[in-house]
Design a protein around this motif. Sequence first.
Motif, short mmCIF file in Angstrom:
data_model
loop_
_atom_site.label_atom_id
_atom_site.label_comp_id
_atom_site.label_asym_id
_atom_site.label_seq_id
_atom_site.Cartn_x
_atom_site.Cartn_y
_atom_site.Cartn_z
N UNK A 1 14.33 -34.97 33.94
CA UNK A 1 14.43 -36.09 32.99
C UNK A 1 15.84 -36.65 32.92
N UNK A 2 16.83 -35.79 32.99
CA UNK A 2 18.21 -36.25 32.92
C UNK A 2 18.63 -36.98 34.19
N UNK A 3 17.99 -36.66 35.31
CA UNK A 3 18.33 -37.31 36.57
C UNK A 3 17.92 -38.77 36.60
N UNK A 4 16.84 -39.11 35.90
CA UNK A 4 16.35 -40.49 35.87
C UNK A 4 15.77 -40.78 34.50
N UNK A 5 16.62 -41.00 33.50
CA UNK A 5 16.15 -41.11 32.12
C UNK A 5 15.48 -42.43 31.77
N UNK A 6 15.52 -43.42 32.67
CA UNK A 6 14.90 -44.72 32.42
C UNK A 6 15.40 -45.33 31.11
N UNK A 7 14.49 -45.60 30.18
CA UNK A 7 14.85 -46.29 28.93
C UNK A 7 15.74 -45.45 28.02
N UNK A 8 15.88 -44.17 28.32
CA UNK A 8 16.69 -43.29 27.48
C UNK A 8 18.11 -43.13 28.03
N UNK A 9 18.50 -44.01 28.94
CA UNK A 9 19.79 -43.88 29.59
C UNK A 9 20.98 -43.88 28.66
N UNK A 10 20.85 -44.58 27.52
CA UNK A 10 22.00 -44.67 26.61
C UNK A 10 22.18 -43.42 25.76
N UNK A 11 21.20 -42.51 25.77
CA UNK A 11 21.35 -41.28 24.97
C UNK A 11 21.22 -40.02 25.82
N UNK A 12 21.12 -40.18 27.14
CA UNK A 12 20.93 -39.02 28.00
C UNK A 12 22.11 -38.05 27.90
N UNK A 13 23.28 -38.57 27.54
CA UNK A 13 24.47 -37.71 27.44
C UNK A 13 24.32 -36.65 26.34
N UNK A 14 23.38 -36.85 25.42
CA UNK A 14 23.17 -35.87 24.36
C UNK A 14 22.42 -34.64 24.86
N UNK A 15 21.75 -34.78 25.98
CA UNK A 15 20.97 -33.68 26.52
C UNK A 15 19.54 -33.67 26.01
N UNK A 16 18.66 -33.04 26.78
CA UNK A 16 17.26 -32.94 26.39
C UNK A 16 17.12 -31.99 25.20
N UNK A 17 16.28 -32.35 24.26
CA UNK A 17 16.04 -31.51 23.09
C UNK A 17 15.36 -30.21 23.50
N UNK A 18 15.48 -29.16 22.69
CA UNK A 18 14.88 -27.86 23.04
C UNK A 18 13.36 -27.96 23.26
N UNK A 19 12.87 -27.17 24.18
CA UNK A 19 11.43 -27.17 24.49
C UNK A 19 10.56 -26.93 23.26
N UNK A 20 10.85 -25.92 22.43
CA UNK A 20 9.97 -25.69 21.27
C UNK A 20 9.89 -26.89 20.33
N UNK A 21 11.00 -27.60 20.18
CA UNK A 21 11.02 -28.78 19.31
C UNK A 21 10.16 -29.89 19.91
N UNK A 22 10.31 -30.14 21.19
CA UNK A 22 9.55 -31.22 21.82
C UNK A 22 8.05 -30.92 21.81
N UNK A 23 7.71 -29.66 22.02
CA UNK A 23 6.29 -29.30 22.00
C UNK A 23 5.72 -29.38 20.59
N UNK A 24 6.51 -29.01 19.58
CA UNK A 24 6.05 -29.11 18.20
C UNK A 24 5.81 -30.57 17.82
N UNK A 25 6.72 -31.46 18.19
CA UNK A 25 6.54 -32.88 17.91
C UNK A 25 5.27 -33.41 18.57
N UNK A 26 5.07 -33.02 19.81
CA UNK A 26 3.87 -33.47 20.54
C UNK A 26 2.60 -32.99 19.85
N UNK A 27 2.58 -31.74 19.45
CA UNK A 27 1.37 -31.20 18.83
C UNK A 27 1.12 -31.81 17.46
N UNK A 28 2.19 -32.13 16.74
CA UNK A 28 2.01 -32.83 15.47
C UNK A 28 1.37 -34.19 15.70
#
Length: 218
Positions: A129-156
């Motif tokens: 994702x960091x190699x080609x962030x597309x529309x998220x290019x302006x915030x890619x420097x922050x790094x990808x959020x933790x896996x458990x957080x992203x999965x929790x958001x998705x499941x919600x």
Amino acid sequence: MSLRSTARSKASRTRRSNGWKRSRFNVPGTGRLRADRLRTLAADVICLSLAGNDHNVLGLFEHSAPFTLGDLPDDGLDRVRIPDCVMRSQLEHRMRPVVERTRPVHRIVADRQIVHICPPPPDPDAAHMEADPKLFGDIVHRGVAPDPLRLRLYRLQCAIARRLAGKSGATFLPPPGQGCNDAGFLARDCRNDDPTHANARYGRLVTDQLADLEWHMQ
């Protein structure tokens, strides 16, 4: 009931001044169709793929004020802990405009079977994702959020979508099992070249689900 008669539509924009009748839906083989003309489709099943990116907007990459949710374990960073119920309300608020635009669709095609397709799960590969962030290019420097957080958001978000489908009398189609890894993330062979979409293989798995669903609905 044939899979060929299934029309897959995706909600687009609405002009406020003209109300829901100006909503346009992308229908393969037909083009952009006004919501009030969906009844003209020669389709037994209407499939809606809606509001799939809200969980990514909120938590694909780290927020400027890093946060975590509910009872997720600490990861050593100073994060704001947000209750699940608060984040659920935020997701519902973000999804509400699309949901409101589709309410008339359920009335217009009440004689058809309507299926709400769940969006694909998040990609577990941060480097990809960091190699080609597309529309998220302006915030890619922050790094990808933790896996458990992203999965929790998705499941919600999926839980909200499932409930809304049920309230509308629609069938909710979860992500295909073969499209997910053991942890519930997007399978490696189903990811696209951008951070948020799945590929054609994943699409085929979904159409297989629809074919099986149609068989049981006959």
